[in-house]
Design an enzyme around this catalytic site. Structure first.
Site, PDB file in Angstrom:
ATOM      1  N   GLU A 123     -63.339 111.912 -32.059  1.00 27.10           N
ATOM      2  CA  GLU A 123     -64.025 111.276 -30.926  1.00 27.10           C
ATOM      3  C   GLU A 123     -64.647 112.279 -29.958  1.00 27.10           C
ATOM      4  OE1 GLU A 123     -60.996 108.721 -29.295  1.00 27.10           O
ATOM      5  OE2 GLU A 123     -61.348 107.167 -30.794  1.00 27.10           O
TER       6      GLU A 123
ATOM      7  N   TRP B 286     -57.567 101.060 -35.492  1.00 24.71           N
ATOM      8  CA  TRP B 286     -57.408 101.366 -36.922  1.00 24.71           C
ATOM      9  C   TRP B 286     -56.024 101.944 -37.208  1.00 24.71           C
ATOM     10  CZ3 TRP B 286     -59.091 106.613 -39.250  1.00 24.71           C
ATOM     11  CH2 TRP B 286     -58.876 107.645 -38.314  1.00 24.71           C
ATOM     12  N   ASP B 287     -55.314 102.308 -36.134  1.00 25.77           N
ATOM     13  CA  ASP B 287     -53.954 102.843 -36.254  1.00 25.77           C
ATOM     14  C   ASP B 287     -53.108 101.960 -37.171  1.00 25.77           C
ATOM     15  OD1 ASP B 287     -55.259 103.748 -33.891  1.00 25.77           O
ATOM     16  OD2 ASP B 287     -53.354 104.320 -32.987  1.00 25.77           O
TER      17      ASP B 287
ATOM     18  N   LYS C 241     -61.293 116.672 -32.598  1.00 25.15           N
ATOM     19  CA  LYS C 241     -60.104 116.076 -31.983  1.00 25.15           C
ATOM     20  C   LYS C 241     -59.017 115.807 -33.021  1.00 25.15           C
ATOM     21  CE  LYS C 241     -58.744 112.070 -29.162  1.00 25.15           C
ATOM     22  NZ  LYS C 241     -59.160 110.766 -28.638  1.00 25.15           N
ATOM     23  N   GLN C 242     -59.446 115.360 -34.189  1.00 27.28           N
ATOM     24  CA  GLN C 242     -58.473 114.937 -35.211  1.00 27.28           C
ATOM     25  C   GLN C 242     -59.173 114.953 -36.560  1.00 27.28           C
ATOM     26  OE1 GLN C 242     -58.834 111.141 -32.914  1.00 27.28           O
ATOM     27  NE2 GLN C 242     -57.913 110.270 -34.756  1.00 27.28           N
TER      28      GLN C 242
HETATM   29  C1  BGC Z   1     -57.602 108.348 -31.166  1.00 26.75           C
HETATM   30  C2  BGC Z   1     -57.921 107.157 -32.026  1.00 26.75           C
HETATM   31  C3  BGC Z   1     -56.794 106.169 -31.937  1.00 26.75           C
HETATM   32  C4  BGC Z   1     -56.498 105.789 -30.517  1.00 26.75           C
HETATM   33  C5  BGC Z   1     -55.304 104.883 -30.380  1.00 26.75           C
HETATM   34  C6  BGC Z   1     -57.320 107.873 -29.757  1.00 26.75           C
HETATM   35  O1  BGC Z   1     -56.957 108.974 -28.974  1.00 26.75           O
HETATM   36  O2  BGC Z   1     -58.669 109.262 -31.155  1.00 26.75           O
HETATM   37  O3  BGC Z   1     -58.130 107.578 -33.366  1.00 26.75           O
HETATM   38  O4  BGC Z   1     -57.138 105.032 -32.659  1.00 26.75           O
HETATM   39  O5  BGC Z   1     -56.249 106.966 -29.769  1.00 26.75           O
HETATM   40  O6  BGC Z   1     -54.164 105.496 -30.874  1.00 26.75           O
END
Ligand code: BGC
Length: 992
Positions: A731, A592-593, A843-844
């Site tokens: 996550e 999704w980045d 995490k985010q």
């Molecule tokens: C993040 C995801 C991201 C992926 C690739 C993961 O560590 O939690 O949101 O899409 O890294 O960058």
């Protein structure tokens, strides 16, 4: 008139080129019209100083005369000499002071600094004006084989030449910076001109010097140059002649040139605009940008940073990406080059970007001693990532065990004008010896490889040697046979490598071979020119200028550079992986980045690239449909990690640092990706009005993703719709129910699916017929989506305004993250995965991410409450996190917190603060950085009525300006500093 001038024709002096091998030009007043800018800056500076002094001493205020005082005392001289000489003329003596003296100290240095600051301000405002006649004259001389130099006291010479696009006009530049470094005395001393003669390798007698200042013509004379040409644009011709000018002209167009080979007057050529540029000279035809806001410089060689540097300094053009490994190798170098969409698969593993054979390999030995950083000694070594020109430069002075000194300058680029072409060039020069040198640049001429997924990749190289006895063009051969090199001469090796794959053509080997052979026929300067022009065009559309914060400016340009390097509007079968083509982390997989973090940049500044990226999702829609069906749902479920086909390629197991292997659930559960793709599709349509895209691809994605959520949501006993067993952006918490982000975005997707169904049915009924029939959409489905959206569980507590991130989140253990600061390991490593899973640590951004995307759907109090609740609980375990926090903090009117997060986001790559930049730059974080500036600090809002901005600039920024594309038109945003004179105007519409 000097005796090496031929008699005039039509009353104009004629310059006999047979008399000269070189020419040296002053900058201000000769090539550029910066003299008036200098004069104005001096006047402002001295007038303020003199007025203050007069008041203090109770004297009469006698202002600085921008003509008389300027010409007599400061013109052409080094800045501090100018200050001293003018002050002396007024019988004022000040102490020299320290080089960085601030304005309030009355010293020579402080006045010099003030002049420089005023000059830069004026230059930024007025731009650089060029004397076209001078430029044509210089080109004509170069065309006749003369070497050219610029000799100026200005420390701003390189930025000025760059800004004027003239850097490629000179073989040597002796400016104020160089003079200071070498301890050369300024004009009227001959030092700087003599040094230019040395660098050009031309005896002073065979050089003509061009000057408009009295000090300058004196210096040329004192240097013993063959001729001093005085340029008189201000009526001081007699003085120029008196100080030593052999000829004085009002402009260089007034000089006739007699070509070298001819004595025939018919061959005399008047300098004309547009005369052809020079032929090949052995040195590189260009310099790196000198403006620190446009370059990243890596000094020396730090082995522990080498892989990081390889990532950061990657060159790319969306088709190909090549990490910046040292061409000659070192024990650490790991050359890697990737092609978008070309994957390899190891048995039992998920696909990963294929690594191409090394294309830039170059071994140089001098009298049998290899030139390598880890052997012998380097006296100077620097790599420069030139963001503006998208070129990586190398400057290196090597000393071998026998004391032999070799200077090496190199450049590499992935052509933006011809995406299948890599270009490298290395110029080297023996500085204190003549001897034998051998070069091995072999990559085997043509290399082809077949990946495990069946793609054929072909690389064809062609090289050209310049300066050696023989010229070997259009061939790629090892040249181990030693070649004789002479002290002081410059030799060069140019190399082009054409890359083609079976994805582009039926016979990639043949096409690559022909391509390389054709490309090597072009001059290096021409190859660079095409590439630079393509980049200049991109920068014109995409640059964001930040005042007063050079570090932020450079970081943002670094972000934009890598985003642009990753895009290819010509290819709609590939997308951008989490690390672009800059490294092998995440194997080149697309997350999704791309849609949520990078796409806004493309949509608003490079819509063709955004369209191609979204078309990738359209081409992978069949795989997304199969995936939804596989889980027993309807519609389309996009792969969490996607490669070339759109199948989910998320690895199923991962090894943790402690050796433990765990199952990866994101592939099955991180389903919000479908709504993310839909969101990007709608945003693109909203910003561009690209009807062809909507009808040909976008609407179908929006309908199929809406349909997925309608079948994915379950109606509970409470009558609400629930989405169970998912992972949200955070996550750390797996298999959760009713994740706020997933539900919120699913709801948005359902509503937008219905909206697009209505839109297409109403406006394009025929297309609607075909589209709905094509995907078998029942007429009642869109209405059903509305019902599911209406009943979607949101987790919003009306009393507190808080949204629970998922069911049960509020009951989890609250751990104070502040207690672990300063933290140098991810929190799940410090506390263990299980403990983190049982806690509120995230995490985010998850709820905060939802607020960012659907800002207007939530009242201000809800936005504020949720940000303040979740922000301290976020551990930023993902590089995606800090920029979004910066963005939301800025929008909430907290520029201080926003600035802190902005810096954290900047440091992800530039300071490697997550310790993993060696695997490639973090493309989503870079896209996030752009969004933090544009949607956060500049407060850009894209409403149905057009772009608006509600700025929240950091207090230390001196304004911001940028350009966006909105529905086919450009809009310029020019924001004054926060609290500046014009003052930010909330909700102001931007200029169309
Ligand atoms: C993040 C995801 C991201 C992926 C690739 C993961 O560590 O939690 O949101 O899409 O890294 O960058």
């Amino acid at each position: 008139m000097a005796d090496n001038l031929a008699p005039s024709i039509e009353g104009a002096p004629v310059l006999d080129l047979a008399e000269f091998d070189g020419a040296a030009f002053d900058l201000d007043g000769v090539i550029t019209r910066t003299a008036t800018v200098h004069a104005a800056a001096w006047k402002r500076l001295f007038d303020a100083f003199l007025a203050r002094r007069a008041a203090r001493m109770r004297e009469e205020f006698r202002p600085f005369d921008a003509e008389g005082d300027y010409l007599r005392h400061v013109d052409g001289k080094p800045r501090l000499d100018g200050v001293r000489d003018f002050l002396r003329s007024r019988a004022i003596v000040l102490p020299d002071g320290e080089p960085d003296d601030p304005p309030e100290r009355e010293t020579v240095c402080s006045l010099g600094n003030g002049k420089d600051a005023l000059f830069r301000q004026l230059l930024a405002r007025k731009g650089v004006e060029v004397f076209d006649g001078s430029v044509a004259f210089i080109r004509r001389l170069r065309g006749a084989g003369l070497k050219t130099a610029v000799v100026s006291a200005s420390k701003n010479t390189v930025p000025i030449l760059k800004a004027a696009g003239l850097a490629d006009l000179f073989d040597a530049c002796v400016d104020g910076v160089e003079a200071e470094r070498l301890g050369l005395e300024g004009k009227p001393s001959p030092d700087t001109f003599l040094h230019a003669a040395k660098v050009l390798g031309v005896p002073p007698k065979r050089i003509l010097g061009v000057e408009d200042s009295l000090a300058g013509v004196e210096a040329i004379r004192a240097a013993g140059f063959g001729l001093a040409v005085g340029v008189d644009r201000t009526g001081h011709g007699a003085a120029l002649a008196a100080h030593g000018a052999g000829v004085v002209v009002p402009d260089l167009t007034a000089l006739h040139l007699r070509a070298k080979e001819a004595g025939d007057p018919a061959r005399d050529l008047r300098v004309r605009e547009g005369a052809q540029a020079c032929g090949p000279s052995a040195d590189l035809p260009l310099w790196p940008s000198a403006d620190p806001e446009w370059v990243l410089v890596e000094e020396g060689f730090t082995p522990t940073r080498e892989h990081e540097v390889e990532s950061l300094f990657t060159i790319g053009n969306g088709y190909i990406g090549s990490r910046a490994a040292l061409a000659e190798g070192s024990s650490l170098s790991a050359p890697e080059t990737f092609i978008a969409g070309v994957f390899d698969t190891r048995p039992g593993a998920s696909p990963e970007l294929a690594t191409l054979p090394e294309w830039e390999h170059l071994s140089i030995t001098v009298e049998g001693q290899p030139l390598r950083l880890d052997l012998g000694r380097f006296l100077e070594h620097r790599r420069i990532l030139d963001l503006r020109q998208a070129i990586v430069w190398r400057e290196w002075q090597h000393q071998d065990a026998a004391g032999r000194l070799t200077r090496i300058r190199g450049l590499r680029l992935a052509s933006a004008a011809d995406r299948h072409l890599l270009v490298g060039s290395v110029a080297f020069s023996p500085e204190n010896f003549s001897g034998l040198m051998s070069l091995d640049a072999s990559i085997g001429g043509l290399v082809s490889k077949r990946t495990a997924t069946g793609a054929a990749v072909a690389l064809a190289a062609a090289t050209r040697f310049i300066g050696f006895d023989r010229t070997t063009a259009a061939e790629d051969r090892a040249t181990p046979r030693p070649l004789r090199v002479d002290l002081g001469k410059v030799y060069r090796l140019d190399r082009v490598v054409a890359v083609h794959t079976s994805r582009d053509s039926g016979s990639p080997e043949l096409v690559a071979r022909e391509h390389a052979d054709r490309a090597i026929e072009s001059e290096l300067a021409a190859l660079i020119d095409g590439h630079r022009s393509a980049w200049m065009e991109r920068w014109r559309a995409s640059d964001v200028r930040i005042g007063g914060d050079p570090a932020a400016q450079r970081a943002l340009r670094f972000a934009i550079y890598h985003l642009l390097s990753a895009a290819n509007p010509e290819d709609e079968r590939t997308s951008i992986g989490a690390r672009g083509l800059t490294g092998s982390a995440y194997k080149g997989h697309v997350f999704w980045d791309t849609e949520i973090f990078m796409l806004p940049f493309f949509t608003l500044t490079y819509p063709e690239a955004a369209r191609a990226l979204l078309k990738y999702r359209y081409h992978t829609l069949p795989a997304a449909r199969r995936r939804a069906a596989q889980f027993g749902h309807r519609g389309a479920l996009y792969a969490w990690e996607s490669a070339d086909t759109g199948e989910d390629v998320t690895p199923s197991l991962v090894s943790l640092p402690g050796g433990e292997t765990i199952r990866v659930l994101t592939g099955e559960q991180e389903q919000h990706i479908s709504a993310d793709v839909a969101y990007a599709v709608w945003s693109y349509w909203h910003a561009t009005g690209d009807q062809e895209f909507l009808l040909g691809a976008g609407a179908e994605i929006l309908l199929e993703t809406a349909r997925f959520w309608a079948s994915r949501a379950e109606r509970g006993e409470d009558g609400r719709c629930h989405i169970r067993g998912v992972i949200g952006p955070d996550e750390y918490h797996e298999t959760v129910d009713d994740n706020a982000y997933t539900n919120g975005m699913a709801k948005w997707n359902l509503l937008t699916g219905e909206r697009v169904a209505r839109l297409v049915a109403e406006r394009w009924p025929e297309r609607w017929q075909a589209l709905s029939a094509g995907i078998g959409l029942r007429p009642d489905e869109p209405a059903e989506w509305l019902t599911v959206a209406r009943d979607m569980y949101t987790g919003l507590d009306e009393a507190t305004g808080l949204m629970e991130q998922f069911r049960g989140y509020f009951e989890l253990e609250d751990i104070d993250l502040g207690a672990f600061e300063p933290r140098n390991a991810p929190v799940d490593v410090l506390l263990g995965r299980e403990r983190v899973q049982r806690s509120k640590i995230i995490k985010q951004p998850d709820v905060v991410m939802l607020l960012h995307l659907l800002w207007d759907d939530y009242p201000p109090a809800v936005r504020e409450a949720n940000f303040r609740y979740y922000e301290p609980r976020c551990a930023h375990g993902s590089s995606l996190s800090p920029a979004i926090h910066a963005l939301v903090a800025a929008r909430l009117g907290d520029p201080e917190l926003a600035t802190r997060y902005f810096r954290q986001a900047v440091d992800i790559d530039l300071a490697d603060n997550m310790g993993n930049a060696a695997g490639g730059v973090h493309a989503a974080a870079l896209g996030g950085l752009w969004q933090a500036v544009v949607f956060g600090f500049a407060g850009l809002r894209l409403t149905d009525h057009g772009p608006e901005h509600h700025p929240n600039l950091p207090p230390h920024w001196g304004g911001l300006s940028m350009r966006i594309m909105w529905r086919g038109r450009t809009h310029d945003l020019n924001l004054p500093p926060a609290g500046g004179a014009a003052g930010p105007q909330p909700g102001r519409r931007s200029d169309g």
